[in-house]
Scaffold this motif. Structure first.
Motif, PDB file in Angstrom:
ATOM      1  N   LEU A  17      -1.077 -11.611  -6.520  1.00  0.00           N
ATOM      2  CA  LEU A  17      -0.920 -11.310  -4.703  1.00  0.00           C
ATOM      3  C   LEU A  17      -0.189 -11.280  -3.613  1.00  0.00           C
ATOM      4  O   LEU A  17      -0.122 -11.140  -3.239  1.00  0.00           O
ATOM      5  N   ALA A  18       0.308 -12.818  -3.850  1.00  0.00           N
ATOM      6  CA  ALA A  18       1.739 -12.702  -3.924  1.00  0.00           C
ATOM      7  C   ALA A  18       2.992 -11.668  -3.939  1.00  0.00           C
ATOM      8  O   ALA A  18       3.729 -11.689  -2.448  1.00  0.00           O
ATOM      9  N   ARG A  19       2.945 -11.131  -4.867  1.00  0.00           N
ATOM     10  CA  ARG A  19       3.787 -10.321  -4.755  1.00  0.00           C
ATOM     11  C   ARG A  19       3.432  -8.725  -3.782  1.00  0.00           C
ATOM     12  O   ARG A  19       4.110  -8.265  -3.681  1.00  0.00           O
ATOM     13  N   MET A  20       1.919  -8.507  -4.508  1.00  0.00           N
ATOM     14  CA  MET A  20       1.633  -7.899  -3.101  1.00  0.00           C
ATOM     15  C   MET A  20       1.905  -7.748  -2.375  1.00  0.00           C
ATOM     16  O   MET A  20       2.608  -6.546  -1.129  1.00  0.00           O
ATOM     17  N   GLU A  21       1.751  -9.041  -1.355  1.00  0.00           N
ATOM     18  CA  GLU A  21       1.720  -8.788  -0.140  1.00  0.00           C
ATOM     19  C   GLU A  21       4.066  -9.272   0.395  1.00  0.00           C
ATOM     20  O   GLU A  21       4.429  -8.119   1.098  1.00  0.00           O
ATOM     21  N   ALA A  22       4.380  -9.461  -0.685  1.00  0.00           N
ATOM     22  CA  ALA A  22       6.008  -8.861  -0.522  1.00  0.00           C
ATOM     23  C   ALA A  22       5.905  -7.824   0.357  1.00  0.00           C
ATOM     24  O   ALA A  22       6.931  -7.746   0.430  1.00  0.00           O
ATOM     25  N   VAL A  23       5.565  -7.102  -1.401  1.00  0.00           N
ATOM     26  CA  VAL A  23       5.972  -6.506  -1.735  1.00  0.00           C
ATOM     27  C   VAL A  23       5.260  -4.749  -0.107  1.00  0.00           C
ATOM     28  O   VAL A  23       6.254  -4.231   0.222  1.00  0.00           O
ATOM     29  N   MET A  24       4.395  -5.247   0.367  1.00  0.00           N
ATOM     30  CA  MET A  24       4.296  -5.142   1.094  1.00  0.00           C
ATOM     31  C   MET A  24       4.546  -4.953   2.698  1.00  0.00           C
ATOM     32  O   MET A  24       5.093  -5.219   3.622  1.00  0.00           O
ATOM     33  N   ARG A  25       5.118  -6.006   2.310  1.00  0.00           N
ATOM     34  CA  ARG A  25       6.187  -6.948   4.389  1.00  0.00           C
ATOM     35  C   ARG A  25       7.049  -5.700   3.943  1.00  0.00           C
ATOM     36  O   ARG A  25       8.058  -5.066   4.926  1.00  0.00           O
ATOM     37  N   ARG A  26       7.535  -4.769   2.571  1.00  0.00           N
ATOM     38  CA  ARG A  26       9.127  -4.774   2.680  1.00  0.00           C
ATOM     39  C   ARG A  26       8.585  -3.037   3.188  1.00  0.00           C
ATOM     40  O   ARG A  26       9.035  -2.769   3.968  1.00  0.00           O
TER      41      ARG A  26
END
Length: 236
Positions: A125-134
């Protein structure tokens, strides 16, 4: 295409949490079904396909693709390359291929991040959020930046210098665009790492990409090194 429904047909916000359309590309039911249920419980609209051909047919409506690289019909790396060649849909490789070479090949194929099975769901989930922030940074910031003879077109992901198209990689573009968004600001290495690479690469990675960009732009003055702080867009 299997689907785990969640409220709302398109990305939205539920409280402080963003909601996305997620396509799970996974051949193994034991891996796919628990993942889909947990993503749906977090409010996401989740679809699933089990093969590469179906993924290429169905990813167009997704905001984010969770892509296993072990697929029965097409190699996952090729699926990733084709998704990336067609646009900027976010892709995270979620796979049992865990060697350093596997990671490098996955990222070179265009994956925005790489998660090795078995993994923790909260980490995913954290990685998904980081990717979508970018992704949101590139979709909401100014689409055309001009600095002297340098023109950066975010919508087309193209760089031109004196009208000539400069061939840059995906990460080179992201790095240059990040600096161009703040032309009068020194951008720290930490910010560059978090925004462009998600904090998963080394100091040498930034230096290598900076050096490559300077070579392609024909001058080291385009990207200035502020010792001990970071980098700043210049003007040659």
């Amino acid at each position: 295409m299997a689907s785990a429904e969640a409220p709302g047909p398109r990305p939205q916000h539920r409280g402080a949490a963003a909601v996305w359309r997620v396509l799970v590309v996974e051949n193994d039911d034991e891996d796919a079904e628990p993942l889909m249920r947990r993503l749906a419980r977090h409010g996401h609209h989740v679809d699933r396909v089990s093969g590469g051909i179906a993924a290429l047919d169905g990813y167009g409506e997704a905001d984010l693709v969770l892509l296993d690289l072990e697929l029965p019909d097409l190699d996952g790396l090729e699926v990733c390359r084709q998704i990336r060649a067609a646009g900027d849909t976010a892709v995270i490789a979620v796979t049992a291929r865990g060697t350093e070479l596997d990671r490098v090949l996955g990222l070179q194929a265009g994956a925005d991040d790489y998660v090795v099975k078995p993994y923790g769901f909260q980490e995913l989930l954290a990685r998904m959020e980081a990717v979508m922030r970018r992704v949101r940074i590139s979709s909401t910031d100014p689409s055309l930046i001009v600095r002297g003879p340098l023109c950066i077109d975010a919508a087309a992901r193209r760089v031109r210098l004196h009208g000539r198209l400069i061939d840059v990689t995906r990460k080179e573009f992201d790095l240059l665009y990040l600096l161009a968004l703040q032309p009068d600001t020194v951008v720290s290495r930490k910010t560059i790492m978090q925004t462009v690479w998600g904090d998963v690469w080394s100091r040498r990675t930034i230096d290598t990409h900076i050096s490559s960009l300077r070579g392609k732009l024909g001058s080291s003055e385009w990207i200035r090194n502020v010792r001990g702080v970071g980098f700043q867009l210049g003007c040659a």
